[in-house]
Design an enzyme around this catalytic site. Sequence first.
Site, short mmCIF file in Angstrom:
data_model
loop_
_atom_site.label_atom_id
_atom_site.label_comp_id
_atom_site.label_asym_id
_atom_site.label_seq_id
_atom_site.Cartn_x
_atom_site.Cartn_y
_atom_site.Cartn_z
N ARG A 1 0.20 7.79 -2.84
CA ARG A 1 0.66 8.67 -1.98
C ARG A 1 2.32 8.76 -2.44
O ARG A 1 3.05 10.06 -2.45
CB ARG A 1 0.65 8.43 -0.57
N ASP B 1 0.77 -1.35 0.05
CA ASP B 1 -0.05 0.10 0.04
C ASP B 1 0.99 1.33 -0.05
O ASP B 1 1.98 1.23 0.52
CB ASP B 1 -0.92 0.05 1.00
N GLY B 2 0.40 2.46 -0.62
CA GLY B 2 0.93 3.75 -0.62
C GLY B 2 1.52 3.96 -2.02
O GLY B 2 2.20 5.01 -1.83
N LEU C 1 9.93 -21.19 -3.59
CA LEU C 1 9.21 -20.34 -3.01
C LEU C 1 7.86 -20.09 -3.96
O LEU C 1 8.01 -20.19 -5.11
CB LEU C 1 9.91 -18.80 -2.94
N THR D 1 -11.03 -6.67 -4.32
CA THR D 1 -12.43 -6.59 -4.79
C THR D 1 -13.10 -5.45 -4.48
O THR D 1 -14.01 -5.06 -5.44
CB THR D 1 -13.25 -7.67 -4.21
N GLU D 2 -12.41 -4.51 -3.78
CA GLU D 2 -12.96 -3.16 -3.68
C GLU D 2 -12.31 -2.21 -4.51
O GLU D 2 -12.88 -0.99 -4.68
CB GLU D 2 -12.92 -2.64 -2.08
N ARG E 1 -4.90 -1.23 9.07
CA ARG E 1 -6.08 -2.10 8.88
C ARG E 1 -5.82 -3.35 7.76
O ARG E 1 -4.91 -3.47 7.13
CB ARG E 1 -7.37 -1.52 8.28
N ARG F 1 -0.85 9.07 -10.00
CA ARG F 1 -0.72 7.97 -9.15
C ARG F 1 -0.44 6.97 -9.82
O ARG F 1 0.21 5.73 -9.16
CB ARG F 1 -2.51 7.72 -8.80
N ARG G 1 1.95 -4.65 6.36
CA ARG G 1 1.26 -3.76 5.64
C ARG G 1 2.22 -2.28 5.70
O ARG G 1 2.66 -1.86 6.73
CB ARG G 1 -0.29 -3.27 6.19
N HIS H 1 2.29 2.88 -8.96
CA HIS H 1 2.03 1.52 -9.00
C HIS H 1 3.36 1.05 -9.94
O HIS H 1 3.85 0.19 -9.43
CB HIS H 1 0.85 1.35 -9.83
C1 IPE Z 1 -5.51 -2.66 0.11
O1 IPE Z 1 -5.12 -1.51 -0.13
C2 IPE Z 1 -5.49 -3.36 -1.35
C3 IPE Z 1 -4.06 -3.71 -1.95
C4 IPE Z 1 -2.99 -3.22 -1.67
C5 IPE Z 1 -4.34 -3.96 -3.40
P1 IPE Z 1 -6.32 -0.03 -0.47
O2 IPE Z 1 -5.54 1.03 -0.35
O3 IPE Z 1 -7.19 -0.44 -1.31
O4 IPE Z 1 -7.08 -0.35 1.24
P2 IPE Z 1 -7.80 0.79 1.77
O5 IPE Z 1 -8.78 1.54 0.81
O6 IPE Z 1 -6.88 2.02 2.12
O7 IPE Z 1 -8.52 0.08 2.92
C1 IPE Z 2 -1.56 0.26 -3.31
O1 IPE Z 2 -1.35 1.54 -3.49
C2 IPE Z 2 -1.99 -0.30 -4.82
C3 IPE Z 2 -3.35 -0.71 -4.72
C4 IPE Z 2 -4.33 -0.83 -3.96
C5 IPE Z 2 -3.72 -1.42 -6.09
P1 IPE Z 2 -2.53 2.60 -3.57
O2 IPE Z 2 -3.11 2.85 -4.81
O3 IPE Z 2 -3.65 2.26 -2.57
O4 IPE Z 2 -1.91 4.01 -2.67
P2 IPE Z 2 -2.69 4.93 -1.78
O5 IPE Z 2 -2.94 4.00 -0.51
O6 IPE Z 2 -3.55 5.72 -2.34
O7 IPE Z 2 -1.31 5.89 -1.39
MG MG Z 3 -4.18 2.45 -0.49
#
Ligand code: IPE
Ligand code: IPE
Ligand code: MG
Length: 245
Positions: free
Chosen positions: A30, A26-27, A138, A72-73, A197, A39, A191, A43
């Site tokens: 940002r 995640d992140g 692995l 899925t969200e 979370r 954004r 995480r 990725h």
């Molecule tokens: C969780 O991250 C899903 C993945 C890393 C693929 P999100 O960025 O989607 O989660 P929330 O929205 O902060 O809970």
């Molecule tokens: C995680 O990074 C990648 C996916 C959820 C696919 P984010 O895209 O959620 O990055 P932030 O949380 O918005 O920084």
């Molecule tokens: Mg995120």
Amino acid sequence: MDSPRNVALKDLDRRRMPQHVAVVMDGNGRWAQQRGLPRTEGHAAGEEALVDTVWGALDAGIKWLTVYAFSTENWKRPADEVRYLMNFNERLLLTRRDEFNARNVRMRFIGRRGWRVPKRLAKHMDDTAEMTKRNTALTVSIAFNYGGRAEIVDAVQDIVRAGVPADKISEKTIRAHLYDPKMPDPELMVRTSGEYRISNFLMWELAYSELVFTDVLWPDFRRGDLYAAIDEYQRRDRRFGGLSG
Ligand code: IPE
Ligand code: IPE
Ligand code: MG
């Protein structure tokens, strides 16, 4: 708690390595925003983090690494970003699978199919799993269009379809109907990005995992951060509801 960064492999206790580490990557958004980039650049920068984490896990003798790539969200995101992620994941698979295969890495995929996942991507996932299925060093499991609740719903549907009588349903039955019944529960979930979370990751499998959170944004994550999380894990007292010692 934030882990110290960049622990070296030699400083870990080799007898207490987790066999399965799960990672919420995640992140990315940002990371890009901090640099004034779109954004999607975040990725893209996450690819290097993933590859270094895989090699780091391999060198550490970890047997399973599960990474959360698309939930899925995540379909709720703008269509442009969703489209980018579909193409990005397809390209990543095609450009990286040979080196993973060459280093004896087995690749698997968990998540819902047949529901919005582009057919061509699904085919590449099947081909990659097939191509690497005999590898033993692995297992990298990619959670794609994955939701922990969806996984449990899908398991329950399978069980009902199989006509299993209610009083024959145990935890073992449910486990046997998860996306990958042979996958052991992760001892450790990491995480990134300072979010505390689960976000619908591995709801069943994480029941007794140790959770480690770090402020590092996913594109900056490297094997030293993985080892820092394992170091933190090795300091924990896992009681499983019993008493320590
Ligand atoms: C969780 O991250 C899903 C993945 C890393 C693929 P999100 O960025 O989607 O989660 P929330 O929205 O902060 O809970
Ligand atoms: C995680 O990074 C990648 C996916 C959820 C696919 P984010 O895209 O959620 O990055 P932030 O949380 O918005 O920084
Ligand atoms: Mg995120």
